[in-house]
Design a protein around this motif. Structure first.
Motif, PDB file in Angstrom:
ATOM      1  N   GLN A 101       0.820  -1.194   0.000  1.00 23.68           N
ATOM      2  CA  GLN A 101       0.000   0.000   0.000  1.00 23.68           C
ATOM      3  C   GLN A 101       0.865   1.259   0.000  1.00 23.68           C
ATOM      4  OE1 GLN A 101      -3.973  -0.427   2.163  1.00 23.68           O
ATOM      5  NE2 GLN A 101      -2.605  -1.581   3.532  1.00 23.68           N
ATOM      6  N   GLN A 102       0.193   2.398  -0.162  1.00 21.12           N
ATOM      7  CA  GLN A 102       0.907   3.674  -0.235  1.00 21.12           C
ATOM      8  C   GLN A 102       1.693   3.967   1.032  1.00 21.12           C
ATOM      9  OE1 GLN A 102       1.074   5.322  -2.963  1.00 21.12           O
ATOM     10  NE2 GLN A 102      -0.632   4.562  -4.179  1.00 21.12           N
ATOM     11  N   ASP A 103       1.188   3.488   2.198  1.00 22.34           N
ATOM     12  CA  ASP A 103       1.874   3.763   3.461  1.00 22.34           C
ATOM     13  C   ASP A 103       2.940   2.716   3.790  1.00 22.34           C
ATOM     14  OD1 ASP A 103       0.321   1.586   4.045  1.00 22.34           O
ATOM     15  OD2 ASP A 103      -0.810   2.519   5.670  1.00 22.34           O
ATOM     16  N   GLY A 104       3.192   1.802   2.878  1.00 16.54           N
ATOM     17  CA  GLY A 104       4.245   0.806   3.080  1.00 16.54           C
ATOM     18  C   GLY A 104       3.786  -0.472   3.751  1.00 16.54           C
ATOM     19  N   THR A 105       2.510  -0.549   4.134  1.00 13.54           N
ATOM     20  CA  THR A 105       2.000  -1.771   4.754  1.00 13.54           C
ATOM     21  C   THR A 105       1.470  -2.715   3.680  1.00 13.54           C
ATOM     22  OG1 THR A 105      -0.191  -0.794   5.065  1.00 13.54           O
ATOM     23  CG2 THR A 105       1.399  -0.548   6.864  1.00 13.54           C
ATOM     24  N   LEU A 106       1.348  -3.986   4.053  1.00 14.44           N
ATOM     25  CA  LEU A 106       0.884  -4.994   3.111  1.00 14.44           C
ATOM     26  C   LEU A 106      -0.631  -5.150   3.180  1.00 14.44           C
ATOM     27  CD1 LEU A 106       3.565  -7.818   3.555  1.00 14.44           C
ATOM     28  CD2 LEU A 106       3.292  -6.282   1.595  1.00 14.44           C
ATOM     29  N   ALA A 107      -1.225  -5.424   2.041  1.00 15.73           N
ATOM     30  CA  ALA A 107      -2.635  -5.785   1.959  1.00 15.73           C
ATOM     31  C   ALA A 107      -2.733  -7.020   1.067  1.00 15.73           C
ATOM     32  CB  ALA A 107      -3.470  -4.638   1.400  1.00 15.73           C
ATOM     33  N   TYR A 108      -3.914  -7.602   1.031  1.00 18.73           N
ATOM     34  CA  TYR A 108      -4.077  -8.893   0.356  1.00 18.73           C
ATOM     35  C   TYR A 108      -5.325  -8.866  -0.509  1.00 18.73           C
ATOM     36  CZ  TYR A 108      -0.839  -9.706   4.132  1.00 18.73           C
ATOM     37  OH  TYR A 108       0.228  -9.586   4.994  1.00 18.73           O
ATOM     38  N   THR A 109      -5.256  -9.539  -1.651  1.00 24.23           N
ATOM     39  CA  THR A 109      -6.363  -9.491  -2.595  1.00 24.23           C
ATOM     40  C   THR A 109      -6.490 -10.804  -3.355  1.00 24.23           C
ATOM     41  OG1 THR A 109      -7.305  -8.274  -4.470  1.00 24.23           O
ATOM     42  CG2 THR A 109      -4.915  -8.524  -4.429  1.00 24.23           C
ATOM     43  N   ARG A 110      -7.711 -11.086  -3.812  1.00 21.28           N
ATOM     44  CA  ARG A 110      -7.969 -12.209  -4.711  1.00 21.28           C
ATOM     45  C   ARG A 110      -8.105 -11.715  -6.148  1.00 21.28           C
ATOM     46  NH1 ARG A 110      -8.168 -17.703  -3.202  1.00 21.28           N
ATOM     47  NH2 ARG A 110      -9.827 -17.950  -4.743  1.00 21.28           N
ATOM     48  N   ASP A 111      -8.054 -10.416  -6.345  1.00 21.78           N
ATOM     49  CA  ASP A 111      -8.223  -9.812  -7.664  1.00 21.78           C
ATOM     50  C   ASP A 111      -6.915  -9.921  -8.443  1.00 21.78           C
ATOM     51  OD1 ASP A 111      -8.790  -8.348  -9.895  1.00 21.78           O
ATOM     52  OD2 ASP A 111      -9.386  -6.529  -8.844  1.00 21.78           O
ATOM     53  N   GLY A 112      -6.917 -10.758  -9.476  1.00 24.44           N
ATOM     54  CA  GLY A 112      -5.704 -10.976 -10.265  1.00 24.44           C
ATOM     55  C   GLY A 112      -5.680 -10.225 -11.575  1.00 24.44           C
ATOM     56  N   CYS A 113      -6.449  -9.132 -11.673  1.00 21.52           N
ATOM     57  CA  CYS A 113      -6.426  -8.298 -12.883  1.00 21.52           C
ATOM     58  C   CYS A 113      -5.241  -7.331 -12.773  1.00 21.52           C
ATOM     59  CB  CYS A 113      -7.746  -7.546 -13.022  1.00 21.52           C
ATOM     60  SG  CYS A 113      -7.857  -6.556 -14.527  1.00 21.52           S
ATOM     61  N   PHE A 114      -4.069  -7.773 -13.253  1.00 18.79           N
ATOM     62  CA  PHE A 114      -2.847  -6.996 -13.078  1.00 18.79           C
ATOM     63  C   PHE A 114      -2.585  -6.088 -14.272  1.00 18.79           C
ATOM     64  CE2 PHE A 114      -1.474 -10.910 -10.507  1.00 18.79           C
ATOM     65  CZ  PHE A 114      -2.014 -10.383  -9.356  1.00 18.79           C
ATOM     66  N   GLN A 115      -1.782  -5.041 -13.996  1.00 19.70           N
ATOM     67  CA  GLN A 115      -1.364  -4.086 -15.020  1.00 19.70           C
ATOM     68  C   GLN A 115       0.143  -3.883 -14.909  1.00 19.70           C
ATOM     69  OE1 GLN A 115      -3.782  -3.098 -17.014  1.00 19.70           O
ATOM     70  NE2 GLN A 115      -5.546  -3.716 -15.770  1.00 19.70           N
ATOM     71  N   LEU A 116       0.700  -3.128 -15.856  1.00 23.10           N
ATOM     72  CA  LEU A 116       2.107  -2.725 -15.792  1.00 23.10           C
ATOM     73  C   LEU A 116       2.171  -1.211 -15.641  1.00 23.10           C
ATOM     74  CD1 LEU A 116       3.737  -4.912 -18.616  1.00 23.10           C
ATOM     75  CD2 LEU A 116       3.714  -5.340 -16.157  1.00 23.10           C
ATOM     76  N   ASP A 117       3.016  -0.743 -14.686  1.00 26.50           N
ATOM     77  CA  ASP A 117       3.171   0.702 -14.543  1.00 26.50           C
ATOM     78  C   ASP A 117       4.244   1.209 -15.501  1.00 26.50           C
ATOM     79  OD1 ASP A 117       5.586  -0.012 -13.432  1.00 26.50           O
ATOM     80  OD2 ASP A 117       5.106   0.642 -11.401  1.00 26.50           O
ATOM     81  N   SER A 118       4.620   2.476 -15.367  1.00 25.23           N
ATOM     82  CA  SER A 118       5.577   3.088 -16.300  1.00 25.23           C
ATOM     83  C   SER A 118       6.959   2.470 -16.205  1.00 25.23           C
ATOM     84  CB  SER A 118       5.669   4.590 -16.025  1.00 25.23           C
ATOM     85  OG  SER A 118       6.094   4.834 -14.688  1.00 25.23           O
ATOM     86  N   LEU A 119       7.263   1.795 -15.095  1.00 26.79           N
ATOM     87  CA  LEU A 119       8.559   1.142 -14.917  1.00 26.79           C
ATOM     88  C   LEU A 119       8.508  -0.341 -15.280  1.00 26.79           C
ATOM     89  CD1 LEU A 119       9.595   2.726 -11.480  1.00 26.79           C
ATOM     90  CD2 LEU A 119      10.230   3.479 -13.786  1.00 26.79           C
ATOM     91  N   GLY A 120       7.345  -0.810 -15.707  1.00 23.21           N
ATOM     92  CA  GLY A 120       7.213  -2.214 -16.059  1.00 23.21           C
ATOM     93  C   GLY A 120       6.916  -3.112 -14.877  1.00 23.21           C
ATOM     94  N   GLN A 121       6.606  -2.523 -13.710  1.00 20.90           N
ATOM     95  CA  GLN A 121       6.305  -3.320 -12.529  1.00 20.90           C
ATOM     96  C   GLN A 121       4.868  -3.839 -12.582  1.00 20.90           C
ATOM     97  OE1 GLN A 121       8.625  -1.664  -8.758  1.00 20.90           O
ATOM     98  NE2 GLN A 121       7.565   0.002  -9.806  1.00 20.90           N
ATOM     99  N   LEU A 122       4.680  -5.028 -12.052  1.00 24.30           N
ATOM    100  CA  LEU A 122       3.351  -5.628 -11.987  1.00 24.30           C
ATOM    101  C   LEU A 122       2.569  -4.975 -10.855  1.00 24.30           C
ATOM    102  CD1 LEU A 122       2.121  -7.934 -13.705  1.00 24.30           C
ATOM    103  CD2 LEU A 122       2.595  -9.471 -11.803  1.00 24.30           C
ATOM    104  N   VAL A 123       1.415  -4.376 -11.194  1.00 29.42           N
ATOM    105  CA  VAL A 123       0.633  -3.630 -10.204  1.00 29.42           C
ATOM    106  C   VAL A 123      -0.850  -3.995 -10.338  1.00 29.42           C
ATOM    107  CG1 VAL A 123       2.246  -1.684 -10.149  1.00 29.42           C
ATOM    108  CG2 VAL A 123       0.329  -1.652 -11.763  1.00 29.42           C
ATOM    109  N   THR A 124      -1.634  -3.576  -9.317  1.00 29.75           N
ATOM    110  CA  THR A 124      -3.088  -3.742  -9.365  1.00 29.75           C
ATOM    111  C   THR A 124      -3.695  -2.606 -10.185  1.00 29.75           C
ATOM    112  OG1 THR A 124      -3.515  -2.401  -7.392  1.00 29.75           O
ATOM    113  CG2 THR A 124      -2.992  -4.741  -7.058  1.00 29.75           C
ATOM    114  N   ASN A 125      -5.016  -2.628 -10.331  1.00 25.58           N
ATOM    115  CA  ASN A 125      -5.704  -1.557 -11.060  1.00 25.58           C
ATOM    116  C   ASN A 125      -5.559  -0.211 -10.366  1.00 25.58           C
ATOM    117  OD1 ASN A 125      -6.790  -2.924 -13.335  1.00 25.58           O
ATOM    118  ND2 ASN A 125      -8.365  -3.856 -12.045  1.00 25.58           N
TER     119      ASN A 125
END
Length: 262
Positions: free
Chosen positions: A107-131
């Motif tokens: 998350q934005q504050d550096g803590t971890l969260a968890y999801t079942r949503d596997g609809c991934f995207q790529l950001d401007s650096l090519g990193q795998l991210v959520t929507n």
């Protein structure tokens, strides 16, 4: 004052909570990875006018008592983590968890969260991210010139690069599981956070130690069953109506009692 007034009022409040839960389930019928909830109820403390087992005359005991219940309360909303429907998308970055487990995101504050949503995207650096742009953990970067992305059932991500015939592994998706997933806190955006009730996350490779396998080109839909929700809606509506009739009847009795002194 008749106890039935306040008792029926607790029933109406409980059914209102039930309706709110059902409404949220139906609203998320098309939400990726959504898990439906159900309302749980408990009866309130009963007023014991005569206690069962109380001493009677000549050393005998009261076989049954007189207890007047004082209503109901909503004690929990349990989230049910059954498998949702499988939706085929054919998109390379769509990944379904077939079985137990959650993806980890930062998350934005550096803590971890968890999801079942596997609809991934790529950001401007090519990193795998959520929507929402949250980075999948552990972080995985896809090269800009990659022409094909393959995600195996055990989480290995391979890409085809120009001038190469064999794919190269660029990272591995990991899953986590919880002793009590129903104890997770839903924070919206298809995300959950750890609580004392859920236990600590256990990370492992997909397909190992009870974790589900991954399916590329698929997404897990909501596990909401509209027919079940509509049946629950009818039951809640009738229970609310019955409690309202009890209040109306109690009001009529009070009115008749008042008329006796006229």
């Amino acid at each position: 004052m008749l106890k039935s007034l306040t008792t029926a009022a607790t029933g109406m409040i409980a059914q209102q909570n039930n309706l709110d839960v059902i409404a949220n389930n139906v609203a998320n019928v098309n939400t990726t990875g959504f898990k439906h909830s159900r309302a749980e109820f408990q009866d309130l403390l009963s007023q014991a006018i005569k206690t069962p087992g109380a001493m009677m005359n000549q050393g005998t005991f009261q076989p049954v008592g007189i207890e007047i219940g004082l209503g109901v309360k909503t004690v929990a909303t349990t989230r049910v983590f059954t498998q949702g429907v499988t939706m085929s998308t054919g998109r390379e970055l769509d990944v379904e968890i077939e079985g137990d487990g959650f993806f980890q995101v930062m998350q934005q504050d550096g803590t971890l969260a968890y999801t079942r949503d596997g609809c991934f995207q790529l950001d401007s650096l090519g990193q795998l991210v959520t929507n929402d742009g949250l980075i999948i953990q552990p972080a995985i970067t896809i090269p800009r010139d990659a022409t094909e992305i393959t995600i195996t059932q055990d989480g290995n991500i391979s890409v085809t690069l120009p001038g190469q015939t064999q794919q190269a592994i660029v990272g591995t998706l990991q899953l986590v599981k919880f002793q009590n997933p129903s104890g997770l806190l839903s924070i919206g955006h298809n995300l959950y956070t750890e609580t004392q009730a859920s236990g600590t996350p256990i990370q492992d490779t997909p397909g190992q130690n009870g974790l589900g396998k991954l399916q590329q080109g698929m997404l897990e839909g909501s596990n909401v069953q509209i027919v079940d929700e509509l049946i629950g809606l009818i039951k809640a509506e009738r229970a609310f109506e019955s409690n309202s009739k009890i209040i109306n009847t109690s009001n009529n009795i009070l009115q008749e009692t008042n008329n006796l002194i006229r």
